[in-house]
Design a protein around this motif. Structure first.
Motif: not given
Length: 168
Positions: A9, A11, A123, A140, A142, A144-145, A148-149, A152-153
């Motif tokens: 990702i 950022i 979070r 990070l 949301d 930017c993710m 892929k959130k 990654i989570t």
């Protein structure tokens, strides 16, 4: 979770992202409780003692009521805007996540961090904060993710035990 590594990702933090992070640190826990009690007490005194107090006392109570509710958030926003203009923030960075940790890259520089190096993950709203220590953290968002959130989570949940993560 279908494992496709690395999860990469980009950022790019904004002043608003930095401001949310600053507000979290300024108002979370005992500092936030103190700020709320102090501001409410000052507002209560201002309202109840309005007719019997001098102008100087009213001004002092007004300033006291606004210091944590208006002044500090504005000051934090100003600092965030100034910090967002820093080339290291403006240029952004790339994070590549895998089973062992994540690689942070910016320009020609890179740093490999293992999951054991992450002290905790939290979070707050639309952001996950990965703390390396009390000073260094990776934000990070949301945005930017993006898609892929979820991956990654799930990876963070898998790699950080429950005692080292909050609301993730």
């Amino acid at each position: 979770m279908e494992e496709k590594f690395p999860i990469v990702i980009e950022i790019k933090l904004t002043a608003k992202d930095l401001w949310k992070f600053s507000l979290y640190h300024a108002y979370w826990g005992s500092k936030g409780i103190f700020s709320a009690i102090f501001s409410l007490a000052a507002a209560y005194l201002l309202i109840t003692a309005w007719s019997t107090s001098t102008v100087a006392y009213r001004i002092m109570l007004l300033v006291s009521a606004l210091i944590f509710t208006v002044w500090q958030p504005l000051l934090l926003y100003y600092r965030s805007v100034k910090q967002a203009k820093n080339p290291r923030i403006q240029n952004g960075m790339t994070l590549s996540f895998d089973e062992d940790g994540f690689l942070v890259s910016q320009g020609e520089e890179s740093l490999l961090l293992n999951w054991e190096n992450v002290k905790r993950g939290v979070r707050i709203g639309d952001m996950i904060i990965l703390y390396m220590d009390q000073i260094r953290a990776y934000l990070l968002t949301d945005g930017c993710m993006a898609e892929k959130k979820a991956e990654i989570t799930e990876l963070i949940k898998e790699k950080l035990p429950p005692k080292r993560r909050k609301r993730i």
